[in-house]
Design a protein around this motif. Structure first.
Motif, PDB file in Angstrom:
ATOM      1  N   ARG A 196      74.397  35.248   7.205  1.00  0.00           N
ATOM      2  CA  ARG A 196      75.547  35.679   6.413  1.00  0.00           C
ATOM      3  C   ARG A 196      75.595  37.199   6.340  1.00  0.00           C
ATOM      4  O   ARG A 196      74.575  37.881   6.406  1.00  0.00           O
ATOM      5  CB  ARG A 196      75.483  35.081   5.005  1.00  0.00           C
ATOM      6  N   SER A 197      76.805  37.717   6.191  1.00  0.00           N
ATOM      7  CA  SER A 197      77.006  39.159   6.080  1.00  0.00           C
ATOM      8  C   SER A 197      78.038  39.446   4.999  1.00  0.00           C
ATOM      9  O   SER A 197      78.790  38.550   4.572  1.00  0.00           O
ATOM     10  CB  SER A 197      77.468  39.769   7.406  1.00  0.00           C
ATOM     11  N   GLU A 223      80.660  37.489   0.780  1.00  0.00           N
ATOM     12  CA  GLU A 223      79.781  37.058   1.863  1.00  0.00           C
ATOM     13  C   GLU A 223      80.491  36.035   2.737  1.00  0.00           C
ATOM     14  O   GLU A 223      81.211  35.169   2.227  1.00  0.00           O
ATOM     15  CB  GLU A 223      78.482  36.457   1.311  1.00  0.00           C
ATOM     16  N   VAL A 224      80.249  36.135   4.040  1.00  0.00           N
ATOM     17  CA  VAL A 224      80.845  35.190   4.979  1.00  0.00           C
ATOM     18  C   VAL A 224      79.770  34.742   5.974  1.00  0.00           C
ATOM     19  O   VAL A 224      78.851  35.497   6.302  1.00  0.00           O
ATOM     20  CB  VAL A 224      82.014  35.832   5.762  1.00  0.00           C
ATOM     21  N   GLN A 272      85.176  35.571  16.995  1.00  0.00           N
ATOM     22  CA  GLN A 272      85.782  36.676  16.261  1.00  0.00           C
ATOM     23  C   GLN A 272      84.935  37.052  15.043  1.00  0.00           C
ATOM     24  O   GLN A 272      84.488  36.194  14.295  1.00  0.00           O
ATOM     25  CB  GLN A 272      87.194  36.296  15.805  1.00  0.00           C
ATOM     26  N   SER A 273      84.731  38.351  14.838  1.00  0.00           N
ATOM     27  CA  SER A 273      83.958  38.831  13.692  1.00  0.00           C
ATOM     28  C   SER A 273      84.797  38.744  12.414  1.00  0.00           C
ATOM     29  O   SER A 273      85.953  39.186  12.402  1.00  0.00           O
ATOM     30  CB  SER A 273      83.520  40.274  13.920  1.00  0.00           C
ATOM     31  N   PRO A 274      84.218  38.198  11.325  1.00  0.00           N
ATOM     32  CA  PRO A 274      84.985  38.071  10.082  1.00  0.00           C
ATOM     33  C   PRO A 274      84.670  39.171   9.061  1.00  0.00           C
ATOM     34  O   PRO A 274      85.046  39.056   7.905  1.00  0.00           O
ATOM     35  CB  PRO A 274      84.500  36.716   9.552  1.00  0.00           C
ATOM     36  N   VAL A 275      83.957  40.241   9.478  1.00  0.00           N
ATOM     37  CA  VAL A 275      83.442  41.205   8.502  1.00  0.00           C
ATOM     38  C   VAL A 275      84.532  42.115   7.933  1.00  0.00           C
ATOM     39  O   VAL A 275      84.299  42.801   6.935  1.00  0.00           O
ATOM     40  CB  VAL A 275      82.321  42.070   9.127  1.00  0.00           C
ATOM     41  N   GLU A 276      85.707  42.140   8.534  1.00  0.00           N
ATOM     42  CA  GLU A 276      86.770  42.986   7.988  1.00  0.00           C
ATOM     43  C   GLU A 276      88.119  42.292   8.124  1.00  0.00           C
ATOM     44  O   GLU A 276      88.486  41.849   9.210  1.00  0.00           O
ATOM     45  CB  GLU A 276      86.809  44.344   8.704  1.00  0.00           C
ATOM     46  N   GLN A 277      88.826  42.199   7.001  1.00  0.00           N
ATOM     47  CA  GLN A 277      90.168  41.634   6.973  1.00  0.00           C
ATOM     48  C   GLN A 277      91.100  42.670   6.357  1.00  0.00           C
ATOM     49  O   GLN A 277      90.804  43.225   5.293  1.00  0.00           O
ATOM     50  CB  GLN A 277      90.198  40.338   6.155  1.00  0.00           C
ATOM     51  N   ARG A 278      92.213  42.924   6.994  1.00  0.00           N
ATOM     52  CA  ARG A 278      93.124  43.961   6.513  1.00  0.00           C
ATOM     53  C   ARG A 278      94.541  43.389   6.373  1.00  0.00           C
ATOM     54  O   ARG A 278      95.091  42.832   7.325  1.00  0.00           O
ATOM     55  CB  ARG A 278      93.125  45.159   7.474  1.00  0.00           C
TER      56      ARG A 278
END
Length: 339
Positions: A196-197, A223-224, A272-278
């Motif tokens: 998780r990150s 956290e995701v 796909q990386s989920p660490v940033e959503q805009r």
């Protein structure tokens, strides 16, 4: 090696199976299952324009499922079953070489797996009547399905030559196949949940008048799970290999029309990386609004890596069985029956 010897051994192996009433009952049950599955598949894809493509994809995946479930039982005792029945030694003293015996057993195991595909052909033809199927999709999917049938049969025959007891070799074959099908899903699910990150979501705040404030950013951290770090675990899954290798057909909105594309999109989206959503309402950016077609175009295929892993496993086991079956044998497991 002799093609005549290989054909003779394969014919003897198939003759033993064809004498069993249970074999015909199994194929009959499979045909009945396909009747119900075909009817349900037409109901599932009745809303689309490519009904035939959707029904076809479901039937092909069901055939692969049956091969995975049944083939280990039919191939997992191909060699040690004859050794236990004291018939293998009688073949080994004939003009047939070790290669003839191994390839003959493998050919028979492939034929038994291919029988399920033959039973499914009329249902595949019925599915195609719905329209929307592409010739390239038909060719590639059937080719990959045939390769998977060969791989599962090779694993079973290989383990039957390495392990002395038929019961243990059949169980080991199921374990290897389960590791490729279910085990890869478990590693993917548990691995992604464990790794998780912290992710950050960016959005525009609203002022007291309910208007969007385009000069400020509002952030929220949470956290995701990081499935993008373990998506590769699915590469060796037979169903993922089948779906990822098969060309995808899309509707006008960019969504896949069959099960092949839906499975492929799920695997590709996991990259796909989920660490940033805009979310920027001022710029008209509402997050990742890409269609499945756009997502697949921006990700990498993995079917050839997974297929390579499967071939290495099957080839290694088959080579080990070849070495163990070679005569004269220098060493055999304790309690092994020779004649």
């Amino acid at each position: 090696m002799s093609a005549a010897h290989i054909a003779t051994i394969a014919r003897l192996e198939l003759t033993q199976r064809l004498r069993s009433v249970g074999w015909y009952i199994l194929l009959g049950v499979f045909a009945l299952l396909l009747v119900g599955i075909t009817a349900l598949a037409f109901m599932v894809y009745s809303w689309g324009d490519a009904i035939g493509a959707g029904v076809y994809s479901i039937i092909v995946n069901v055939v692969l499922l049956l091969v995975v479930l049944v083939s280990p039982t039919l191939s997992g005792n191909a060699i040690n079953g004859d050794r236990e029945a004291a018939t293998l030694a009688a073949i080994q003293v004939t003009a047939a070489s070790t290669g003839d015996i191994m390839l003959g057993k493998l050919l028979a195991a492939i034929a038994t797996g291919g029988a399920f595909l033959l039973v499914a052909l009329p249902f595949l033809a019925i599915g195609l009547l719905g329209g929307g199927a592409n010739a390239l999709v038909l060719l590639v999917s059937l080719l990959i399905l045939a390769v998977e049938i060969v791989i599962v049969a090779t694993i079973g025959v290989g383990l039957s030559g390495i392990i002395a007891r038929p019961l243990f070799s059949v169980a080991a074959t199921y374990l290897v196949v389960a590791a490729l099908t279910i085990g890869t899903l478990i590693v993917f699910g548990l691995g992604g949940a464990a790794l998780r990150s912290e992710a950050t979501s960016y959005s525009r705040p609203y002022d007291t008048n309910g208007e969007v404030d385009c000069d400020e950013w509002e952030t929220y951290t949470y956290e995701v799970p990081r499935f993008d770090r373990v998506w590769w675990a699915l590469a060796a899954n037979p169903f993922v290999v089948l779906a990822d290798a098969t060309p995808t057909e899309f509707n006008d909105d960019g969504y896949p029309v069959d099960m092949f594309g839906q499975i492929k999109f799920g695997v590709r989206a996991a990259q796909q990386s989920p660490v940033e959503q805009r979310w920027d309402e001022c710029a008209g950016d509402y997050g990742d609004m890409r269609t499945p077609e756009e997502v697949m175009q921006g990700t990498v295929p993995s079917w050839f890596v997974g297929l390579g892993i499967q071939i290495l496993i099957a080839g290694g086991l088959f080579a080990g069985a070849w070495s163990r079956t070679r005569t004269p044998a220098r060493r055999l497991p304790p309690g092994t029956r020779i004649a």
